[in-house]
Scaffold this active site. Structure first.
Site, PDB file in Angstrom:
ATOM      1  CE  LYS A 176      24.713   0.418  32.238  1.00 44.34           C
ATOM      2  NZ  LYS A 176      24.490   0.571  30.802  1.00 44.34           N
ATOM      3  CE  LYS A 189      12.110   1.830  34.749  1.00 43.73           C
ATOM      4  NZ  LYS A 189      12.537   2.369  33.518  1.00 43.73           N
ATOM      5  CE  LYS A 232      16.126  -2.863  28.129  1.00 45.61           C
ATOM      6  NZ  LYS A 232      15.617  -1.798  27.319  1.00 45.61           N
TER       7      LYS A 232
HETATM    8  P1  ATP Z   1      15.870  -1.244  32.103  1.00 49.83           P
HETATM    9  O1  ATP Z   1      15.001  -2.293  32.679  1.00 49.83           O
HETATM   10  O2  ATP Z   1      17.204  -1.756  31.673  1.00 49.83           O
HETATM   11  O3  ATP Z   1      15.902   0.026  32.912  1.00 49.83           O
HETATM   12  P2  ATP Z   1      13.757  -0.335  30.539  1.00 49.83           P
HETATM   13  O4  ATP Z   1      12.896  -1.467  30.172  1.00 49.83           O
HETATM   14  O5  ATP Z   1      13.378   0.496  31.713  1.00 49.83           O
HETATM   15  O6  ATP Z   1      15.198  -0.850  30.736  1.00 49.83           O
HETATM   16  P3  ATP Z   1      14.935   1.678  28.831  1.00 49.83           P
HETATM   17  O7  ATP Z   1      15.686   1.128  27.658  1.00 49.83           O
HETATM   18  O8  ATP Z   1      15.701   2.192  29.988  1.00 49.83           O
HETATM   19  O9  ATP Z   1      13.845   0.578  29.281  1.00 49.83           O
HETATM   20  O10 ATP Z   1      13.970   2.829  28.364  1.00 49.83           O
HETATM   21  C1  ATP Z   1      13.524   3.075  27.061  1.00 49.83           C
HETATM   22  C2  ATP Z   1      12.434   4.126  27.155  1.00 49.83           C
HETATM   23  O11 ATP Z   1      11.241   3.580  27.726  1.00 49.83           O
HETATM   24  C3  ATP Z   1      12.799   5.325  28.051  1.00 49.83           C
HETATM   25  O12 ATP Z   1      12.349   6.517  27.437  1.00 49.83           O
HETATM   26  C4  ATP Z   1      12.039   5.065  29.336  1.00 49.83           C
HETATM   27  O13 ATP Z   1      11.697   6.259  29.995  1.00 49.83           O
HETATM   28  C5  ATP Z   1      10.795   4.358  28.836  1.00 49.83           C
HETATM   29  N1  ATP Z   1      10.258   3.436  29.840  1.00 49.83           N
HETATM   30  C6  ATP Z   1      10.861   2.314  30.297  1.00 49.83           C
HETATM   31  N2  ATP Z   1      10.094   1.674  31.185  1.00 49.83           N
HETATM   32  C7  ATP Z   1       8.946   2.403  31.327  1.00 49.83           C
HETATM   33  C8  ATP Z   1       7.745   2.255  32.092  1.00 49.83           C
HETATM   34  N3  ATP Z   1       7.558   1.227  32.882  1.00 49.83           N
HETATM   35  N4  ATP Z   1       6.780   3.187  31.973  1.00 49.83           N
HETATM   36  C9  ATP Z   1       6.950   4.232  31.151  1.00 49.83           C
HETATM   37  N5  ATP Z   1       8.053   4.440  30.392  1.00 49.83           N
HETATM   38  C10 ATP Z   1       9.053   3.542  30.462  1.00 49.83           C
END
Ligand code: ATP
Ligand code: LTN
Length: 328
Positions: free
Chosen positions: A111, A194, A197
């Protein structure tokens, strides 16, 4: 009953991946364990500079957690800044971890490297100490986390062990657990990545608050491939397989059997879009009701804060007594 703690930062809106991969399991899990869910707003301050943003995001996330079905009477859903023991124990944790240990955290290295010319707060560096406080305050047995958070759970265990060694047995030793496998939702425009966001474009991302027309459009435009065979095969047909998995996760079938019901991509896309719209309808209705009723939302969060403080204050006092701080 096993005490389980999950924490989520109030940054960005919740998407279908978060829901099918995590939140939906939390709703099931609240009946199987003693579940604590923290909205960790103080952690978000490590990278926030504008007024109001964290508070807005916190309310939206809280409304969404209740809308998807977390029951404030069963699970404990709380906002981190409502429980002052978090930063209080956080300071003690900072004094129990070394500069060298914090310097080895890969999340900090990543970061801070990404922020190069930007402001890098000291909080970004000491973040794992606050995270250790989050976990240890609740005598947590299990912390469900992804691979990226393992190092922070390891450092929490090291801190707990050092504290217990110095001042006597005080903290329960938490362990990381791999969350129960939920669906892994891929980006609709780039089905080998995946859904996230932090994706470059929003076209492949379905937010839980997207209007039905927007959801249908995103599914209609989902990337598939140039042949036209509907088959479940993650490696060869990532786009089609992602649609089948989403359809299975929303309607309850298996991707393999659902595949046999389609001969063309068009109907698969529209059925999946419609199934998602149907699944989101009651969630959106509850969300809009709650976000319009700030009084009720505040009441629900205050219930969570009371339940959280009842546990956190006892652990915090135990830590102060172990150190030998004089009571006020
Ligand atoms: P970033 O894009 O910043 O990595 P994110 O959208 O992946 O964020 P997080 O806040 O890191 O979301 O994750 C919140 C929860 O959602 C975690 O338990 C993560 O495993 C789950 N998660 C996030 N994206 C996915 C996905 N595409 N499929 C399944 N589970 C997900
Ligand atoms: N660092 C975590 C969020 C987090 C957390 C916690 C997770 C803060 N405190 C306590 C589990 C337990 C993240 O960035 N996802």
């Amino acid at each position: 009953m096993t005490r389980v703690l999950s924490c989520i930062q109030p940054t960005g809106d919740v998407h279908l991946g978060n829901y099918l991969g995590a939140l939906r399991n939390w709703v099931i899990g609240q009946h199987e364990c003693d579940a604590f869910h923290g909205i960790v707003d103080l952690h978000s301050l490590t990278i926030t500079t504008e007024p109001g943003v964290v508070g807005d995001n916190t309310l939206r996330l809280a409304a969404m957690l209740f809308a998807v079905g977390l029951d404030p009477e069963i699970a404990t859903v709380f906002v981190q800044s409502h429980v002052p023991e978090h930063p209080q124990l956080g300071w003690i944790m900072e004094c129990t971890v070394s500069y060298g240990e914090l310097s080895r955290m890969t999340q900090f290295k990543d970061k801070s490297a990404k922020r190069e010319a930007e402001f890098i707060s000291a909080g970004l560096f000491t973040y794992p100490a606050l995270q250790a406080a989050d976990i240890l305050l609740y005598d947590t047995d299990e912390v469900p986390v992804g691979e990226d958070q393992r190092q922070h759970i390891e450092i929490t265990r090291d801190i707990a062990e050092r504290f217990n060694g110095r001042f006597g047995q005080t903290f329960v030793m938490p362990k990381p657990v791999i969350p129960r496998a939920g669906a892994r939702v891929m980006d609709l425009q780039d089905p080998t990545s995946k859904m996230s966001k932090s994706a470059n474009s929003e076209a492949g991302l379905v937010y839980l608050l997207d209007e039905p027309a927007a959801v249908l459009k995103k599914f209609k435009r989902a990337v598939t491939d140039s042949d036209s065979e509907v088959r479940y095969d993650r490696a060869e047909k990532p786009g089609v397989s992602n649609l089948l998995e989403i359809l299975a996760a929303t309607t309850g079938g298996t991707p393999e059997t659902l595949a046999t019901q389609y001969t063309q991509y068009g109907p698969l896309k529209s059925d999946t879009g419609e199934a998602v719209v149907e699944m989101l309808k009651p969630i959106q209705a509850r969300y809009h009701e709650l976000i319009a009723d700030r009084g009720e939302l505040a009441r629900l969060l205050s219930t969570g804060a009371h339940k959280a403080r009842a546990v956190a204050s006892v652990t915090y006092q135990r830590a102060c007594d172990a150190i030998g701080l004089i009571r006020s």
